[in-house]
Design a protein around this motif. Structure first.
Motif, PDB file in Angstrom:
ATOM      1  N   GLU A   7      -9.141   8.216  -7.174  1.00 35.78           N
ATOM      2  CA  GLU A   7     -10.367   8.523  -6.443  1.00 35.78           C
ATOM      3  C   GLU A   7     -10.449   7.701  -5.161  1.00 35.78           C
ATOM      4  N   ASN A   8     -10.038   6.442  -5.230  1.00 38.86           N
ATOM      5  CA  ASN A   8     -10.075   5.566  -4.059  1.00 38.86           C
ATOM      6  C   ASN A   8      -8.946   5.849  -3.084  1.00 38.86           C
ATOM      7  N   LYS A   9      -7.951   6.595  -3.490  1.00 37.87           N
ATOM      8  CA  LYS A   9      -6.816   6.884  -2.621  1.00 37.87           C
ATOM      9  C   LYS A   9      -6.908   8.271  -1.992  1.00 37.87           C
ATOM     10  N   ALA A  10      -8.036   8.922  -2.159  1.00 41.13           N
ATOM     11  CA  ALA A  10      -8.215  10.242  -1.553  1.00 41.13           C
ATOM     12  C   ALA A  10      -8.228  10.110  -0.036  1.00 41.13           C
ATOM     13  N   SER A  11      -7.735  11.132   0.629  1.00 43.32           N
ATOM     14  CA  SER A  11      -7.729  11.142   2.088  1.00 43.32           C
ATOM     15  C   SER A  11      -9.148  11.155   2.618  1.00 43.32           C
ATOM     16  N   SER A  12      -9.294  10.566   3.768  1.00 42.73           N
ATOM     17  CA  SER A  12     -10.574  10.588   4.467  1.00 42.73           C
ATOM     18  C   SER A  12     -10.649  11.865   5.298  1.00 42.73           C
ATOM     19  N   VAL A  13     -11.843  12.245   5.692  1.00 42.63           N
ATOM     20  CA  VAL A  13     -11.979  13.355   6.630  1.00 42.63           C
ATOM     21  C   VAL A  13     -11.612  12.881   8.041  1.00 42.63           C
ATOM     22  N   CYS A  14     -11.504  11.557   8.220  1.00 42.73           N
ATOM     23  CA  CYS A  14     -11.204  10.978   9.529  1.00 42.73           C
ATOM     24  C   CYS A  14      -9.694  10.782   9.694  1.00 42.73           C
ATOM     25  N   ASN A  15      -9.112  11.479  10.652  1.00 44.09           N
ATOM     26  CA  ASN A  15      -7.678  11.361  10.909  1.00 44.09           C
ATOM     27  C   ASN A  15      -7.272   9.932  11.262  1.00 44.09           C
ATOM     28  N   CYS A  16      -8.118   9.259  12.014  1.00 40.71           N
ATOM     29  CA  CYS A  16      -7.833   7.885  12.412  1.00 40.71           C
ATOM     30  C   CYS A  16      -7.709   6.975  11.190  1.00 40.71           C
ATOM     31  N   ILE A  17      -8.632   7.083  10.281  1.00 36.00           N
ATOM     32  CA  ILE A  17      -8.604   6.264   9.068  1.00 36.00           C
ATOM     33  C   ILE A  17      -7.351   6.559   8.253  1.00 36.00           C
ATOM     34  N   ASN A  18      -7.017   7.827   8.119  1.00 27.39           N
ATOM     35  CA  ASN A  18      -5.817   8.190   7.358  1.00 27.39           C
ATOM     36  C   ASN A  18      -4.557   7.585   7.977  1.00 27.39           C
ATOM     37  N   LEU A  19      -4.443   7.653   9.296  1.00 24.27           N
ATOM     38  CA  LEU A  19      -3.272   7.075   9.959  1.00 24.27           C
ATOM     39  C   LEU A  19      -3.254   5.553   9.843  1.00 24.27           C
ATOM     40  N   ARG A  20      -4.419   4.929   9.956  1.00 26.26           N
ATOM     41  CA  ARG A  20      -4.483   3.468   9.823  1.00 26.26           C
ATOM     42  C   ARG A  20      -4.105   3.028   8.417  1.00 26.26           C
ATOM     43  N   ARG A  21      -4.590   3.733   7.419  1.00 33.87           N
ATOM     44  CA  ARG A  21      -4.240   3.400   6.029  1.00 33.87           C
ATOM     45  C   ARG A  21      -2.732   3.508   5.820  1.00 33.87           C
ATOM     46  N   ALA A  22      -2.163   4.590   6.289  1.00 33.43           N
ATOM     47  CA  ALA A  22      -0.716   4.787   6.136  1.00 33.43           C
ATOM     48  C   ALA A  22       0.056   3.694   6.879  1.00 33.43           C
ATOM     49  N   SER A  23      -0.415   3.349   8.063  1.00 34.68           N
ATOM     50  CA  SER A  23       0.235   2.299   8.839  1.00 34.68           C
ATOM     51  C   SER A  23       0.187   0.960   8.114  1.00 34.68           C
ATOM     52  N   LEU A  24      -0.953   0.634   7.525  1.00 39.28           N
ATOM     53  CA  LEU A  24      -1.077  -0.620   6.772  1.00 39.28           C
ATOM     54  C   LEU A  24      -0.129  -0.655   5.576  1.00 39.28           C
ATOM     55  N   VAL A  25      -0.030   0.463   4.872  1.00 39.36           N
ATOM     56  CA  VAL A  25       0.852   0.527   3.708  1.00 39.36           C
ATOM     57  C   VAL A  25       2.307   0.355   4.128  1.00 39.36           C
ATOM     58  N   ILE A  26       2.734   1.053   5.160  1.00 37.80           N
ATOM     59  CA  ILE A  26       4.141   0.987   5.567  1.00 37.80           C
ATOM     60  C   ILE A  26       4.471  -0.393   6.137  1.00 37.80           C
ATOM     61  N   THR A  27       3.517  -0.996   6.849  1.00 36.76           N
ATOM     62  CA  THR A  27       3.735  -2.345   7.377  1.00 36.76           C
ATOM     63  C   THR A  27       3.883  -3.336   6.233  1.00 36.76           C
ATOM     64  N   GLU A  28       3.005  -3.250   5.242  1.00 35.96           N
ATOM     65  CA  GLU A  28       3.097  -4.159   4.096  1.00 35.96           C
ATOM     66  C   GLU A  28       4.405  -3.967   3.337  1.00 35.96           C
ATOM     67  N   LEU A  29       4.831  -2.724   3.195  1.00 35.32           N
ATOM     68  CA  LEU A  29       6.069  -2.435   2.485  1.00 35.32           C
ATOM     69  C   LEU A  29       7.261  -3.090   3.200  1.00 35.32           C
ATOM     70  N   TYR A  30       7.368  -2.876   4.508  1.00 39.76           N
ATOM     71  CA  TYR A  30       8.479  -3.467   5.268  1.00 39.76           C
ATOM     72  C   TYR A  30       8.393  -4.988   5.258  1.00 39.76           C
ATOM     73  N   ASP A  31       7.188  -5.529   5.377  1.00 34.97           N
ATOM     74  CA  ASP A  31       7.027  -6.986   5.345  1.00 34.97           C
ATOM     75  C   ASP A  31       7.491  -7.560   4.009  1.00 34.97           C
ATOM     76  N   ARG A  32       7.211  -6.859   2.924  1.00 29.67           N
ATOM     77  CA  ARG A  32       7.670  -7.323   1.603  1.00 29.67           C
ATOM     78  C   ARG A  32       9.189  -7.314   1.513  1.00 29.67           C
ATOM     79  N   TYR A  33       9.799  -6.267   2.003  1.00 35.16           N
ATOM     80  CA  TYR A  33      11.264  -6.215   1.986  1.00 35.16           C
ATOM     81  C   TYR A  33      11.860  -7.321   2.855  1.00 35.16           C
ATOM     82  N   LEU A  34      11.251  -7.589   3.992  1.00 38.02           N
ATOM     83  CA  LEU A  34      11.789  -8.583   4.933  1.00 38.02           C
ATOM     84  C   LEU A  34      11.446 -10.025   4.565  1.00 38.02           C
ATOM     85  N   ALA A  35      10.519 -10.226   3.640  1.00 37.98           N
ATOM     86  CA  ALA A  35      10.034 -11.572   3.303  1.00 37.98           C
ATOM     87  C   ALA A  35      11.149 -12.591   3.031  1.00 37.98           C
TER      88      ALA A  35
END
Length: 146
Positions: A7-35
């Motif tokens: 329920e908390n991972k549902a897409s927003s109606v706001c395109n900006c929010i959706n892109l920001r969420r995806a960006s945060l996830v991918i940044t965290e993922l790469y940061d974890r791999y690079l740690a």
């Protein structure tokens, strides 16, 4: 309420929010791999660009990375303090010439293997076709602002 519920991972109606969420996830993922390398994705990207450009001015690196100079200089300062990047411009030169030091080359190479693992994970998770479509869409998004 559990933050991981679908329920908390549902897409927003706001395109900006959706892109920001995806960006945060991918940044965290790469940061974890690079740690293990001691670098985050922004630092790795900076080292990679300087390595590929060869001796390059701050302006050239900023242009290629599509960052404003202030952001680049802030990130660059940390890389210089850690001894990964140096200015090899001639004394009295008005333009800095950035290059990787030997330790910068070593950390870049080690982090590159970790980055490749992150790339592979994203490709495996999303699939080649969806990842290719995403890349096309993200390129289109970048053209929205001249």
């Amino acid at each position: 309420m559990n933050n991981t519920s679908s329920e908390n991972k549902a897409s927003s109606v706001c395109n900006c929010i959706n892109l920001r969420r995806a960006s945060l996830v991918i940044t965290e993922l790469y940061d974890r791999y690079l740690a293990p390398s001691g670098l985050n994705n922004s630092q790795f990207s900076l080292l990679r660009h300087i390595d590929r450009l060869g001796p390059a001015s701050v302006s050239d690196v900023a242009l290629v990375m599509r960052l404003d100079r202030t952001t680049l200089v802030r990130n660059l300062k940390a890389m210089e303090q850690q001894g990964y990047v140096e200015d090899t411009a001639a004394k009295g030169s008005r333009s800095r010439q950035l290059t990787l030091t030997e330790s910068g080359k070593a950390v870049h190479a080690a982090a590159g293997q970790l980055w490749d693992e992150a790339q592979g994970f994203v490709e495996q998770s999303l699939g080649k076709e969806d990842l290719a479509a995403l890349t096309v869409l993200l390129s289109k998004v970048e053209t929205l602002m001249p």
